[in-house]
Design an enzyme around this catalytic site. Structure first.
Site, PDB file in Angstrom:
ATOM      1  N   GLU A  85     -19.226  -6.270  10.157  1.00 53.67           N
ATOM      2  CA  GLU A  85     -20.214  -5.551  10.959  1.00 53.67           C
ATOM      3  C   GLU A  85     -21.196  -6.485  11.651  1.00 53.67           C
ATOM      4  O   GLU A  85     -21.590  -6.241  12.800  1.00 53.67           O
ATOM      5  CB  GLU A  85     -20.973  -4.559  10.075  1.00 53.67           C
ATOM      6  CG  GLU A  85     -20.109  -3.451   9.488  1.00 53.67           C
ATOM      7  CD  GLU A  85     -19.457  -3.812   8.162  1.00 53.67           C
ATOM      8  OE1 GLU A  85     -18.831  -2.931   7.551  1.00 53.67           O
ATOM      9  OE2 GLU A  85     -19.589  -4.987   7.740  1.00 53.67           O
ATOM     10  N   ARG A 142     -25.433  -2.884   7.386  1.00 53.19           N
ATOM     11  CA  ARG A 142     -25.016  -4.228   7.012  1.00 53.19           C
ATOM     12  C   ARG A 142     -25.256  -5.228   8.137  1.00 53.19           C
ATOM     13  O   ARG A 142     -25.133  -6.434   7.933  1.00 53.19           O
ATOM     14  CB  ARG A 142     -23.540  -4.220   6.625  1.00 53.19           C
ATOM     15  CG  ARG A 142     -23.187  -3.163   5.592  1.00 53.19           C
ATOM     16  CD  ARG A 142     -21.767  -3.276   5.119  1.00 53.19           C
ATOM     17  NE  ARG A 142     -21.617  -4.336   4.132  1.00 53.19           N
ATOM     18  CZ  ARG A 142     -20.465  -4.681   3.570  1.00 53.19           C
ATOM     19  NH1 ARG A 142     -19.352  -4.062   3.920  1.00 53.19           N
ATOM     20  NH2 ARG A 142     -20.409  -5.636   2.678  1.00 53.19           N
ATOM     21  N   LYS A 149       0.852  -1.186   0.000  1.00 50.55           N
ATOM     22  CA  LYS A 149       0.000   0.000   0.000  1.00 50.55           C
ATOM     23  C   LYS A 149       0.894   1.244   0.000  1.00 50.55           C
ATOM     24  O   LYS A 149       1.825   1.349   0.795  1.00 50.55           O
ATOM     25  CB  LYS A 149      -0.898  -0.004   1.235  1.00 50.55           C
ATOM     26  CG  LYS A 149      -2.101   0.908   1.153  1.00 50.55           C
ATOM     27  CD  LYS A 149      -3.072   0.626   2.279  1.00 50.55           C
ATOM     28  CE  LYS A 149      -4.319   1.480   2.158  1.00 50.55           C
ATOM     29  NZ  LYS A 149      -5.300   1.203   3.224  1.00 50.55           N
TER      30      LYS A 149
END
Length: 627
Positions: free
Chosen positions: A374, A402, A291
């Protein structure tokens, strides 16, 4: 290897090769030897472009080579390329004809921060929430097969998205569906394996080749007539692959696993993807990227450079900075944890965004980051509450959607002591409708046992968090992104009286019932109208005594909220008045029945008529119609 850049260019850099690419067709016309130079130019342009607009940063830098390789090998847009989350998709946008439009990224009427179908035929699936790419890609692959189309489908998943259960639900379905598709796992945190190098790259090329696939199928036919020999060959192959690659799980789920390979090695990517495009059935390629690759500050701090703001001169400061609502929550969480050892903090991969950094450092045994999961976060909290703990789930409004079943079935139905600190409620600005918290009052209000609060300012945020934590049962406090009006915060842990609002301005004729942080706008509008303003504070239970008082003494009631009008706090007021047989005109102001496109938050509120001028205008228009 990719060039390393050390700063974001202030002026547009020279990128002659990139400038010649206005579509993937032009990219595919390049000689492979030109691709490394294209990667360097694309990385440099991305640095400059995001520096001009702000936006997601580190993930895009990490997929430069992968994006080039995918468009080089696959015949996009006929072949379907599905990006997960969207943080990775800026290079994809640049290579698919939107290079010049990157200057409008995240701005009103400009291009979106995420892939969206209405923006480009190359954006095959709209995303914003994590972990949808494998399911969507599999659906596309199956539909193509049923239509007899010779089309390839690729799903690129990464940036933490593999931590969500939905991704594994899709992976588990692959064996039965036998979809012709490729999943590329962009492992940018070295989270599965560090087995990257020459041997593993060589193995990937061999295992993905058609020669190997044909040999494997031919051997299977021959050896299947000799069961002991076939079993020995199968076990030998599995053992060899398990020694050199961490793909046993994916193989057991029905995927042909290849990797891990270096996601910044263009020749290996090109060869491996070229081989895998010819293979049938579910294919899984594991690439390891870094990243922020190619930009030294982002490589050193990938979390800090996940996204950046626009590069511009900082305004002069008077030395006083207002805390963000998330900062107020973070401070309260530490203070309450100090006072009550039962408190446990839970977040679904939003430690920094929800400001649990200090809590995680001070109370590491009571801090749980469940990753992008979640549903698990909410039921984990329910289990903890069953054993006498007092969990606090810090979650964005758009992400709580969610876990709606878990909220109803596992928490509210059992009346468990779980506090939901709901961040990013209302319109969030440049991230647009995929991240807006437009519906939480509507979807929370219909759930029995819920206590629901919306603070008007920073101080009430802290008070309501204490109120919800000390309440016996499920409670929710919803607050917006960013800063508030600058009200001083009292460092106490005292709760508010439940279900009680207050009149903050006494006027005549019109009463504005405000739910949440639009209270300051309502007060400003009320000045020229000489209207009464009530800070209602609680959506459930409503302060019915205050509502009765206002209905008896005013000619028009106006509800104001930064939530969808349908089913929101205003609807709750309407329902109560109707049930009581109280006949008083009501004007509901809130978010309209449509998705509000990305823009500056203040502009979005004005567009919805929820700034002070818009509230005043709507009330005057209603008064002009004689109610």
């Amino acid at each position: 290897m990719p060039r390393i850049f050390h700063e974001i260019p202030r002026e547009r850099p020279s990128t002659p090769l990139l400038d010649s690419i206005d579509s993937p067709d032009r990219l595919r016309a390049l000689d492979p030897s030109q691709l490394p130079e294209l990667a360097d130019e694309l990385r440099l342009f991305l640095l400059w472009s995001v520096g001009q607009t702000g936006g997601h940063f580190g993930a895009g830098l990490g997929v430069i080579e992968l994006t080039i390789a995918l468009h080089y090998i696959y015949q996009t847009p006929e072949d379907r390329l599905v990006w997960d989350v969207g943080h990775q998709a800026y290079p994809h946008k640049i290579l698919t004809g939107r290079r010049e439009e990157m200057a409008t990224l995240r701005q009103k009427d400009g291009i979106s921060a995420f892939p969206r179908r209405s923006e480009s035929p190359y954006d095959t699936f709209g995303v914003g929430h994590s972990s949808t790419s494998i399911s969507a890609g599999m659906g596309m692959a199956i539909a193509s097969r049923l239509q007899g189309l010779d089309r390839r489908t690729v799903a690129v998943i990464g940036d933490g998205a593999m931590t969500a259960g939905m991704a594994f639900e899709a992976l588990n379905h692959a064996g039965e569906a036998d979809a012709d598709m490729l999943v590329v796992l962009n492992d940018n945190d070295m989270s599965i394996s560090r087995n990257v190098g020459g041997l593993s790259n060589y193995l990937a090329k061999i295992l993905s080749s058609r020669t190997y696939a044909h040999m494997r199928e031919g051997s299977k036919k021959v050896l299947s007539k000799l069961p002991p020999a076939w079993e020995l060959a199968r076990k030998t192959e599995e053992t060899a692959k398990a020694m050199l690659a961490p793909g046993v799980l994916f193989e057991e789920l029905g995927w042909n696993y290849i990797g891990p390979i270096d996601g910044h090695d263009l020749p290996t990517l090109i060869t491996t993807l070229g081989n895998m495009r010819q293979l049938k059935g579910p294919q899984f390629l594991h690439v390891v990227t870094r990243k922020g690759k190619g930009f030294s500050p982002a490589e050193a701090d990938p979390i800090g450079y996940h996204a950046i703001t626009k590069l511009e001169p900082k305004p002069a400061s008077n030395g006083v900075s207002k805390p963000r609502y998330s900062n107020i929550f973070g401070q309260w969480l530490c203070d309450m944890a100090e006072a009550d050892p039962r408190l446990i903090g839970i977040t679904p991969a939003m430690k920094e965004g929800s400001d649990l950094i200090a809590f995680a450092e001070r109370f590491p045994q009571r801090y749980f980051d469940v990753a992008i999961a979640e549903q698990h976060a909410v039921t984990l909290a329910a289990g903890m509450a069953c054993e006498g703990a007092k969990p606090v789930v810090a979650i964005y409004s758009t992400f709580l959607q969610r876990a709606y079943d878990q909220l109803i079935h596992d928490v509210a139905l059992q009346d468990l002591d779980v506090l939901f600190a709901i961040d990013r409620a209302g319109l969030v600005g440049e991230d647009g409708p995929t991240h807006a918290g437009s519906f939480d009052l509507s979807y929370l209000r219909c759930i029995p046992n819920m206590l629901i609060m919306a603070p008007a300012d920073e101080n009430e945020t802290r008070q309501m968090l204490s109120t919800g934590f000390l309440y016996n049962g499920p409670a929710a406090v919803r607050y917006p992104r960013g800063t508030g009006p600058g009200v001083p915060v009292e460092q106490t842990l005292l709760p508010l009286p439940i279900g009680k609002g207050e009149i903050t301005r006494q006027g005549e004729g019109v009463a504005i019932l405000c739910f949440g942080t639009l209270h300051a706008n309502a007060l400003a509008a009320a000045e020229s109208l000489d209207a009464t303003v009530a800070n209602m504070r609680f959506i459930k239970p409503l302060d019915t005594a205050l509502m009765q008082q206002l209905a008896d003494s005013h000619e028009l009631l106006v509800t104001v909220e930064e939530n969808a009008i349908m089913g929101g706090a205003g609807s709750a007021v309407n329902e109560w008045l109707l049930a009581q047989g109280i006949q008083v005109p009501v004007l509901n102001l809130g978010l309209p029945d449509l998705y509000i496109e990305h823009d500056k938050p203040a502009n979005m509120l004005a567009e919805c008529g929820l700034d002070a001028a818009g509230i005043e205008r709507a009330i005057r228009q209603r008064l002009a119609t004689n109610l």
